[in-house]
Design a protein around this motif. Structure first.
Motif, PDB file in Angstrom:
ATOM      1  N   LEU A 262       0.805  -1.223   0.000  1.00 14.61           N
ATOM      2  CA  LEU A 262       0.000   0.000   0.000  1.00 14.61           C
ATOM      3  C   LEU A 262       0.836   1.271   0.000  1.00 14.61           C
ATOM      4  O   LEU A 262       0.322   2.366  -0.274  1.00 14.61           O
ATOM      5  CB  LEU A 262      -0.939   0.011   1.214  1.00 14.61           C
ATOM      6  CG  LEU A 262      -2.318  -0.658   1.031  1.00 14.61           C
ATOM      7  CD1 LEU A 262      -2.200  -2.096   0.563  1.00 14.61           C
ATOM      8  CD2 LEU A 262      -3.133  -0.577   2.315  1.00 14.61           C
ATOM      9  N   ASP A 265       1.044   3.831  -3.111  1.00 16.48           N
ATOM     10  CA  ASP A 265      -0.104   4.720  -3.300  1.00 16.48           C
ATOM     11  C   ASP A 265      -0.312   5.654  -2.103  1.00 16.48           C
ATOM     12  O   ASP A 265      -1.251   6.439  -2.091  1.00 16.48           O
ATOM     13  CB  ASP A 265      -1.384   3.900  -3.511  1.00 16.48           C
ATOM     14  CG  ASP A 265      -1.464   3.276  -4.894  1.00 16.48           C
ATOM     15  OD1 ASP A 265      -0.889   3.855  -5.838  1.00 16.48           O
ATOM     16  OD2 ASP A 265      -2.086   2.212  -5.032  1.00 16.48           O
ATOM     17  N   TYR A 272      -7.669  -0.517   3.914  1.00 16.14           N
ATOM     18  CA  TYR A 272      -7.854  -1.942   3.615  1.00 16.14           C
ATOM     19  C   TYR A 272      -8.735  -2.594   4.680  1.00 16.14           C
ATOM     20  O   TYR A 272      -9.692  -3.313   4.374  1.00 16.14           O
ATOM     21  CB  TYR A 272      -6.477  -2.613   3.581  1.00 16.14           C
ATOM     22  CG  TYR A 272      -6.398  -3.914   2.823  1.00 16.14           C
ATOM     23  CD1 TYR A 272      -5.989  -3.940   1.493  1.00 16.14           C
ATOM     24  CD2 TYR A 272      -6.687  -5.128   3.436  1.00 16.14           C
ATOM     25  CE1 TYR A 272      -5.877  -5.131   0.800  1.00 16.14           C
ATOM     26  CE2 TYR A 272      -6.583  -6.324   2.753  1.00 16.14           C
ATOM     27  CZ  TYR A 272      -6.174  -6.329   1.429  1.00 16.14           C
ATOM     28  OH  TYR A 272      -6.069  -7.514   0.746  1.00 16.14           O
ATOM     29  N   PHE A 417      -5.097   3.004  -8.353  1.00 12.48           N
ATOM     30  CA  PHE A 417      -6.061   3.102  -7.255  1.00 12.48           C
ATOM     31  C   PHE A 417      -7.301   3.901  -7.672  1.00 12.48           C
ATOM     32  O   PHE A 417      -8.411   3.600  -7.240  1.00 12.48           O
ATOM     33  CB  PHE A 417      -5.402   3.751  -6.031  1.00 12.48           C
ATOM     34  CG  PHE A 417      -6.263   3.722  -4.791  1.00 12.48           C
ATOM     35  CD1 PHE A 417      -6.171   2.655  -3.903  1.00 12.48           C
ATOM     36  CD2 PHE A 417      -7.148   4.741  -4.504  1.00 12.48           C
ATOM     37  CE1 PHE A 417      -6.969   2.612  -2.761  1.00 12.48           C
ATOM     38  CE2 PHE A 417      -7.944   4.713  -3.372  1.00 12.48           C
ATOM     39  CZ  PHE A 417      -7.857   3.642  -2.489  1.00 12.48           C
ATOM     40  N   TYR A 524      -3.706  -6.378  -4.470  1.00 10.77           N
ATOM     41  CA  TYR A 524      -4.119  -5.559  -5.617  1.00 10.77           C
ATOM     42  C   TYR A 524      -5.637  -5.530  -5.759  1.00 10.77           C
ATOM     43  O   TYR A 524      -6.225  -4.498  -6.072  1.00 10.77           O
ATOM     44  CB  TYR A 524      -3.476  -6.113  -6.892  1.00 10.77           C
ATOM     45  CG  TYR A 524      -3.872  -5.413  -8.161  1.00 10.77           C
ATOM     46  CD1 TYR A 524      -3.202  -4.267  -8.580  1.00 10.77           C
ATOM     47  CD2 TYR A 524      -4.916  -5.899  -8.960  1.00 10.77           C
ATOM     48  CE1 TYR A 524      -3.565  -3.617  -9.754  1.00 10.77           C
ATOM     49  CE2 TYR A 524      -5.286  -5.252 -10.121  1.00 10.77           C
ATOM     50  CZ  TYR A 524      -4.606  -4.119 -10.512  1.00 10.77           C
ATOM     51  OH  TYR A 524      -4.969  -3.473 -11.670  1.00 10.77           O
ATOM     52  N   TYR A 526      -8.162  -5.429  -3.840  1.00 12.74           N
ATOM     53  CA  TYR A 526      -9.016  -4.552  -3.029  1.00 12.74           C
ATOM     54  C   TYR A 526      -9.348  -3.263  -3.767  1.00 12.74           C
ATOM     55  O   TYR A 526     -10.379  -2.630  -3.507  1.00 12.74           O
ATOM     56  CB  TYR A 526      -8.341  -4.245  -1.685  1.00 12.74           C
ATOM     57  CG  TYR A 526      -7.408  -3.066  -1.687  1.00 12.74           C
ATOM     58  CD1 TYR A 526      -7.816  -1.826  -1.178  1.00 12.74           C
ATOM     59  CD2 TYR A 526      -6.110  -3.160  -2.197  1.00 12.74           C
ATOM     60  CE1 TYR A 526      -6.971  -0.729  -1.175  1.00 12.74           C
ATOM     61  CE2 TYR A 526      -5.268  -2.074  -2.198  1.00 12.74           C
ATOM     62  CZ  TYR A 526      -5.693  -0.861  -1.686  1.00 12.74           C
ATOM     63  OH  TYR A 526      -4.846   0.227  -1.703  1.00 12.74           O
ATOM     64  N   LYS A 527      -8.494  -2.871  -4.719  1.00 13.24           N
ATOM     65  CA  LYS A 527      -8.710  -1.627  -5.466  1.00 13.24           C
ATOM     66  C   LYS A 527      -9.960  -1.703  -6.336  1.00 13.24           C
ATOM     67  O   LYS A 527     -10.574  -0.680  -6.633  1.00 13.24           O
ATOM     68  CB  LYS A 527      -7.487  -1.304  -6.332  1.00 13.24           C
ATOM     69  CG  LYS A 527      -6.223  -1.060  -5.536  1.00 13.24           C
ATOM     70  CD  LYS A 527      -5.022  -0.810  -6.443  1.00 13.24           C
ATOM     71  CE  LYS A 527      -3.743  -0.722  -5.644  1.00 13.24           C
ATOM     72  NZ  LYS A 527      -2.565  -0.485  -6.491  1.00 13.24           N
ATOM     73  N   TYR A 528     -10.328  -2.902  -6.763  1.00 16.14           N
ATOM     74  CA  TYR A 528     -11.571  -3.048  -7.520  1.00 16.14           C
ATOM     75  C   TYR A 528     -12.767  -2.671  -6.648  1.00 16.14           C
ATOM     76  O   TYR A 528     -13.684  -1.963  -7.076  1.00 16.14           O
ATOM     77  CB  TYR A 528     -11.732  -4.487  -8.031  1.00 16.14           C
ATOM     78  CG  TYR A 528     -10.742  -4.893  -9.091  1.00 16.14           C
ATOM     79  CD1 TYR A 528     -10.657  -4.208 -10.299  1.00 16.14           C
ATOM     80  CD2 TYR A 528      -9.887  -5.971  -8.891  1.00 16.14           C
ATOM     81  CE1 TYR A 528      -9.750  -4.587 -11.281  1.00 16.14           C
ATOM     82  CE2 TYR A 528      -8.978  -6.357  -9.867  1.00 16.14           C
ATOM     83  CZ  TYR A 528      -8.914  -5.659 -11.055  1.00 16.14           C
ATOM     84  OH  TYR A 528      -8.010  -6.037 -12.014  1.00 16.14           O
ATOM     85  N   THR A 530     -12.764  -0.858  -3.737  1.00 18.92           N
ATOM     86  CA  THR A 530     -12.741   0.555  -3.324  1.00 18.92           C
ATOM     87  C   THR A 530     -13.088   1.466  -4.496  1.00 18.92           C
ATOM     88  O   THR A 530     -13.819   2.452  -4.322  1.00 18.92           O
ATOM     89  CB  THR A 530     -11.372   0.954  -2.749  1.00 18.92           C
ATOM     90  OG1 THR A 530     -10.333   0.651  -3.694  1.00 18.92           O
ATOM     91  CG2 THR A 530     -11.093   0.236  -1.438  1.00 18.92           C
ATOM     92  N   GLY A 531     -12.606   1.137  -5.688  1.00 18.42           N
ATOM     93  CA  GLY A 531     -12.906   1.949  -6.868  1.00 18.42           C
ATOM     94  C   GLY A 531     -14.392   1.929  -7.196  1.00 18.42           C
ATOM     95  O   GLY A 531     -14.990   2.968  -7.496  1.00 18.42           O
TER      96      GLY A 531
END
Length: 602
Positions: A262, A265, A272, A417, A524, A526-528, A530-531
């Motif tokens: 993390l 970024d 997270y 991100f 990686y 988790y960005k899907y 959060t986005g």
């Protein structure tokens, strides 16, 4: 374009449905000029190795040269690759792509000394140069970002040693990739028509959407029985990858492998943890969806192989490309006149390569260079999914358009991100528009089912993946062995937790960790989630507030990498250090769920 017909040749596609790469280079000869320019710039930079600590003036000169060579290289590489993507059998553009790749290696080799030399300059010296040297202040954000890594940067000799280990470190991913993509062979399965077809990863999803439950069950069991034969091999591969993550994190003095992942970024671990905790808080919604699916399918038991079949009757929603364009333009009106103007320009001025042709690269993407307008590759088919894909890729394209025009080259590129926010927001606005303008009950049910599946797949499922990654890395860091049995046990428990009491957790699903390539790119996925959550929250603000929210959003699109991702999102109106955006997104999911429950009662 019927599937039964032969694909058209590139020359047979009408010009209005092709992108205009001539906007980048009118001729290949112009491309050649930039190739030579990039070579010369690379030589100039290479000649300055060892000089960055001499003065602020010298540092400024090298950073300026670096911008110029990378900007030129980007355009050279993008043009060659996109020309090849038009028709991969075209030997001319195969050759140009190979040359662009070789040039890229040469350029990155030439600039490789810059970051280590900057890190060797004392912080006080850098600060004094920033004040004294006109023009160097432009690079303050870049220099701050480089020096932020100082506590995690080793000596020159140690860094060289780690660099030389990179090929060894990537071995687990390569081994898994070769096994998964080349060596694994799946058995034959019997389709809905009683015909035997060879199961492939590409056919798996299609077969799992079959209305025939026998086909789904047979496909599911065939896939996982194959992976099951290699569970120990793949466990060794995955655990080696996890050990590599932990090794690099410890060697570079990070608190943990999660902290290491993390850090680039500048995202705190709390983001997270908030995601996982907030999804746990809302798992009853996921369980309600599972219960709804069970009821809609009319089965006594809902199995894992029942997750992908649509829960509504077949609905014919044929959407030709030109209709999709007009629908998307109408749906994105809430983003204002300026966004609409650029969107219309993209649709009409050679940004998009629309239809499939012989030899064309499959799938869809948005790409381009800083000095060009963005481009979008499609292989458009006349259906709802492709309309959403078009809206998605145009979201990426307009993000790039605004960032490129607002930011200098140094800060125009945006982090992964935030990359999916602009694309997913377009999909959210399109779905809102379709639901507001669709009265037909079956079509509404089809659209709601489609959208709920986006939530299930992108928010709940990706968070489950993220939680799995966190658990297994923590166990490795604690010195606990990760066998195939332990990985399967952890994965099974997560499936029980996420899917709830109305789902039969078939034994085969405990092997799903074997086939997820993203697990070799740690922390990686988790960005899907959060986005998607950020985009859903922003769409809600835009529809509710109007112009103030639009202005914040357009400012976000123009941000590039001029600030850290969390700061850019916060200025847009979404604080991802708080659970609120995820809660807002799940409130939308709850509304969809409630409407579908009512529609199924009628």
């Amino acid at each position: 374009m019927e599937k039964t017909k032969a694909l058209p040749k590139r020359s047979e596609i009408p010009a209005e449905y092709k992108w205009r790469l001539e906007d980048m280079y009118p001729t290949d000869a112009d491309w050649e000029q930039d190739v030579e320019k990039a070579k010369k710039l690379a030589e100039q930079i290479a000649a300055k190795k060892g000089t960055l600590s001499e003065s602020g003036k010298q540092l400024l000169e090298v950073l300026t040269l670096q911008d110029e060579v990378l900007k030129t290289l980007d355009q050279v590489y993008v043009y060659a690759r996109m020309r090849r993507d038009e028709d991969n059998a075209n030997s001319t553009y195969q050759g140009l792509t190979d040359r662009a790749t070789a040039l890229s290696t040469k350029v990155y080799s030439a600039i490789s000394y810059i970051q280590p030399e900057i890190l060797a300059i004392p912080t006080e010296t850098l600060e004094s140069w920033l004040k004294q040297e006109p023009g160097l202040e432009h690079y303050r954000i870049l220099l701050d970002e480089i020096t932020r890594f100082k506590p995690h940067t080793l000596s020159t000799e140690e860094e060289a040693l780690l660099a030389n280990m990179s090929e060894v470190a990537s071995a687990p991913s390569k081994i898994f990739g070769m096994l998964n993509n080349a060596d694994l062979k799946f058995p034959m399965v019997t389709d809905e028509n009683g015909e035997e077809v060879e199961l492939t990863k590409g056919r798996y999803t299609q077969l799992m959407e079959s209305k025939d439950r026998r086909v789904r069950k047979e496909t599911f069991e065939a896939l996982y029985s194959t992976y099951g034969k290699f569970r120990n091999t793949i466990a060794a591969s995955l655990t080696s990858s996890i050990k590599t993550d932990v090794f690099y994190a410890r060697t570079r003095k990070y608190k943990s492998s999660l902290h290491s992942a993390l850090f680039s970024d500048n995202v705190d671990i709390s983001v997270y943890d908030n995601l996982i905790a907030t999804i746990h808080e809302h798992l009853p919604l996921m369980h309600r969806y599972i219960a709804l699916r069970k009821k809609a399918l009319g089965v006594d038991e809902l199995h894992m192989y029942d997750l992908y079949v649509p829960i509504v009757p077949d609905v014919e929603m044929k959407i030709p490309y030109n209709q999709a364009v007009e629908t998307i333009k109408e749906a994105l009106r809430p983003l204002g006149e300026e966004y609409g103007r650029v969107l219309a320009e993209g649709f009409s001025q050679g940004w998009i390569d629309v239809y499939e042709n012989e030899g064309k690269t499959s799938g869809a993407y948005s790409w381009g260079a800083y000095t060009s307008h963005p481009y979008v590759l499609m292989n458009y088919q006349d259906n709802v999914n492709n309309m959403f894909t078009l809206a998605h890729e145009m979201g990426h394209a307009l993000h790039s358009y605004h960032s490129n025009r607002a930011q200098p080259y140094t800060y125009a590129d945006y982090k992964i991100f935030v990359a999916e926010v602009a694309s997913t927001l377009n999909e959210a606005l399109l779905m809102d528009h379709l639901l507001k303008t669709t009265d037909d009950k079956l079509k509404r049910m089809y659209l709601i089912n489609y959208y709920m599946e986006q939530f299930r797949g992108t928010v709940f499922r990706q968070t489950m993946f993220a939680e799995f990654e966190k658990i297994v890395h923590a166990k490795e860091e604690a010195g606990e062995p990760l066998t195939a049995e332990k990985l399967s046990e952890i994965y099974r428990e997560l499936n029980v937790k996420y899917h709830g009491p109305d789902m039969v957790i078939d034994k085969e699903i405990e092997l799903e960790w074997e086939r997820i390539p993203h697990f070799y790119r740690h922390f990686y996925v988790y960005k899907y989630a959060t986005g998607f959550s950020a985009a859903t929250s922003l769409a809600k603000q835009i529809l509710g507030e109007g112009q103030p929210a639009v202005e914040r959003y357009l400012s976000f699109l123009s941000g590039g990498s001029s600030d850290y991702p969390l700061n850019l999102l916060k200025k847009a109106g979404v604080d991802m250090t708080s659970p609120e955006p995820i809660r807002e997104a799940l409130a939308v999911f709850k509304g969809l769920l409630e409407e579908m429950e009512q529609l199924l009662e009628v």
